[in-house]
Design a protein around this motif. Sequence first.
Motif, PDB file in Angstrom:
ATOM      1  N   HIS A 278      42.747  40.761  42.335  1.00 16.41           N
ATOM      2  CA  HIS A 278      41.621  39.822  42.346  1.00 16.41           C
ATOM      3  C   HIS A 278      41.993  38.632  43.225  1.00 16.41           C
ATOM      4  O   HIS A 278      43.172  38.420  43.535  1.00 16.41           O
ATOM      5  CB  HIS A 278      41.338  39.283  40.942  1.00 16.41           C
ATOM      6  CG  HIS A 278      40.914  40.311  39.949  1.00 16.41           C
ATOM      7  ND1 HIS A 278      39.828  41.126  40.122  1.00 16.41           N
ATOM      8  CD2 HIS A 278      41.435  40.647  38.739  1.00 16.41           C
ATOM      9  CE1 HIS A 278      39.698  41.917  39.065  1.00 16.41           C
ATOM     10  NE2 HIS A 278      40.671  41.653  38.214  1.00 16.41           N
ATOM     11  N   ILE A 309      31.321  36.203  35.286  1.00 20.26           N
ATOM     12  CA  ILE A 309      30.870  37.261  34.373  1.00 20.26           C
ATOM     13  C   ILE A 309      29.364  37.231  34.102  1.00 20.26           C
ATOM     14  O   ILE A 309      28.835  38.121  33.445  1.00 20.26           O
ATOM     15  CB  ILE A 309      31.631  37.177  33.027  1.00 20.26           C
ATOM     16  CG1 ILE A 309      31.717  35.728  32.528  1.00 20.26           C
ATOM     17  CG2 ILE A 309      33.032  37.742  33.176  1.00 20.26           C
ATOM     18  CD1 ILE A 309      31.223  35.525  31.196  1.00 20.26           C
ATOM     19  N   LEU A 351      37.680  40.426  28.742  1.00 19.80           N
ATOM     20  CA  LEU A 351      37.454  41.514  29.704  1.00 19.80           C
ATOM     21  C   LEU A 351      38.471  42.617  29.447  1.00 19.80           C
ATOM     22  O   LEU A 351      39.472  42.386  28.772  1.00 19.80           O
ATOM     23  CB  LEU A 351      37.650  41.004  31.123  1.00 19.80           C
ATOM     24  CG  LEU A 351      36.762  39.844  31.561  1.00 19.80           C
ATOM     25  CD1 LEU A 351      37.181  39.376  32.947  1.00 19.80           C
ATOM     26  CD2 LEU A 351      35.297  40.237  31.548  1.00 19.80           C
TER      27      LEU A 351
HETATM   28  C1  ISJ Z   1      33.275  41.557  34.796  1.00 21.85           C
HETATM   29  C2  ISJ Z   1      34.567  41.884  34.892  1.00 21.85           C
HETATM   30  O1  ISJ Z   1      35.457  41.202  35.667  1.00 21.85           O
HETATM   31  C3  ISJ Z   1      35.091  40.011  36.348  1.00 21.85           C
HETATM   32  C4  ISJ Z   1      34.451  40.306  37.626  1.00 21.85           C
HETATM   33  C5  ISJ Z   1      35.185  40.460  38.787  1.00 21.85           C
HETATM   34  C6  ISJ Z   1      34.502  40.906  40.064  1.00 21.85           C
HETATM   35  O2  ISJ Z   1      33.287  41.006  40.071  1.00 21.85           O
HETATM   36  O3  ISJ Z   1      35.187  41.197  41.057  1.00 21.85           O
HETATM   37  C7  ISJ Z   1      36.554  40.181  38.809  1.00 21.85           C
HETATM   38  C8  ISJ Z   1      37.161  39.656  37.718  1.00 21.85           C
HETATM   39  C9  ISJ Z   1      36.386  39.229  36.547  1.00 21.85           C
HETATM   40  O4  ISJ Z   1      36.023  37.889  36.673  1.00 21.85           O
HETATM   41  C10 ISJ Z   1      35.149  42.993  34.087  1.00 21.85           C
HETATM   42  O5  ISJ Z   1      36.363  43.156  34.099  1.00 21.85           O
HETATM   43  O6  ISJ Z   1      34.371  43.696  33.434  1.00 21.85           O
END
Ligand code: ISJ
Length: 394
Positions: A278, A309, A351
């Motif tokens: 990430h 989220i 998550l």
């Molecule tokens: C929504 C989720 O993760 C979130 C969404 C992310 C993204 O869209 O890239 C990355 C990390 C989290 O903030 C999940 O794990 O279900």
Amino acid sequence: MILTKNIKIRSAEQVISNAISYCQREGASIAVWRRPEERNIHFIVDFSAEMRPMAHPLESKIPGFVFSPFDTDNHGYLIRGDLHFDLEGNLSDDLPNYSLTGKKDDFLNYINSNRQNTYPAGVIKVSTDDTAEAAFKNLVKRSVDAIQKGQLQKVVPSRKQEITFEQPLNVGINFIRLAEAYPTAFVSLVFIPQTGLWLGATPELLISVRDNIFKTVALAGTQKYKEGTPLNNVAWTQKEIEEQALVSRYIINCFKKIRLREFDEAGPKTVVAGNLLHLKTEFKVDMVATNFPDLGDTMLKLLHPTSAICGMPLEPAKKFLKEHEAYDRGYFSGYLGPTNINNATELYVNLRCMHIEDSKATLFSGAGVTEDSHPDKEWQETEIKMNTLLNIIQ
Ligand SMILES: C=C(O[C@@H]1C=C(C(=O)O)C=C[C@H]1O)C(=O)O
């Protein structure tokens, strides 16, 4: 390991499984957690059988563990620390519910007994619902349409997936497996009679307050991580960079709302979260220098649900998800963590988690959608996020 004079801790797996089964039997509430980069495992138990929902669990300043849903119209719970101990042998039994003192000894004896079988769950079947893929891709398409029409800048649609076990999942074994596989995650196991049993390994801090320092992060953008890849060789697309920048902007807007101008911002940099990468920006505030003694509580109310989220702007994104997502997220993408324990509060976004019921469990994941999103890629992203748990549990 000596916990109290006469009580020895058996294997961590066994103690965790026993503690959960005691609370399920007695209608008590419990949280078990392992902080990122630590080995110690913490337990907090609330023996009172009447858990009441709380709108703002941080306001009470009671030591405990917060478990709150995604939907801010529904309140979360505070597991009060009748008993707090860890596997390094520290025990504090403040017992705000003095009438329940007898339960404490009963509980400590039970968790050290040899009760739970240590069987793995055997074969895990992932339900293959052919309509799920098409439905999620359609939801992504509708999200992109809404963004293109100017109703939103970003939204994070999600989905759920059921799995079944041949035998009930051994939560002790699986908690330890997650803790070992994901050293940088916040690993948790929560049972509250009203919420059921939840297991997870989240990479995302929502807020922390420790030594008068407030911290939060903007975490977004996802790609698969191949072990051994040097992090400075990782490339991100414009879509992912913008998606994460929107989360940073959301946090800075929250600071602006309370006229907080002095904060440190570091990043974005690439971070590993288990099988994924990430982008992360870290924000830090000195609560003494800025004279914001209640910043944790104030920011919690402003931040959740963040645009990592939910989406941006917040209200249209919430409304869009309520109308289109077609299921109740429950505690997925809510928040959880210890509050006022050892003078610190640390809440994480729930998550990479699952809700466990007898011989089945429900997994959840979402993906950030912007104007440039492709339904196929976002579907893949939700698949690999679910694999965080599916690759490890047995
Ligand atoms: C929504 C989720 O993760 C979130 C969404 C992310 C993204 O869209 O890239 C990355 C990390 C989290 O903030 C999940 O794990 O279900």
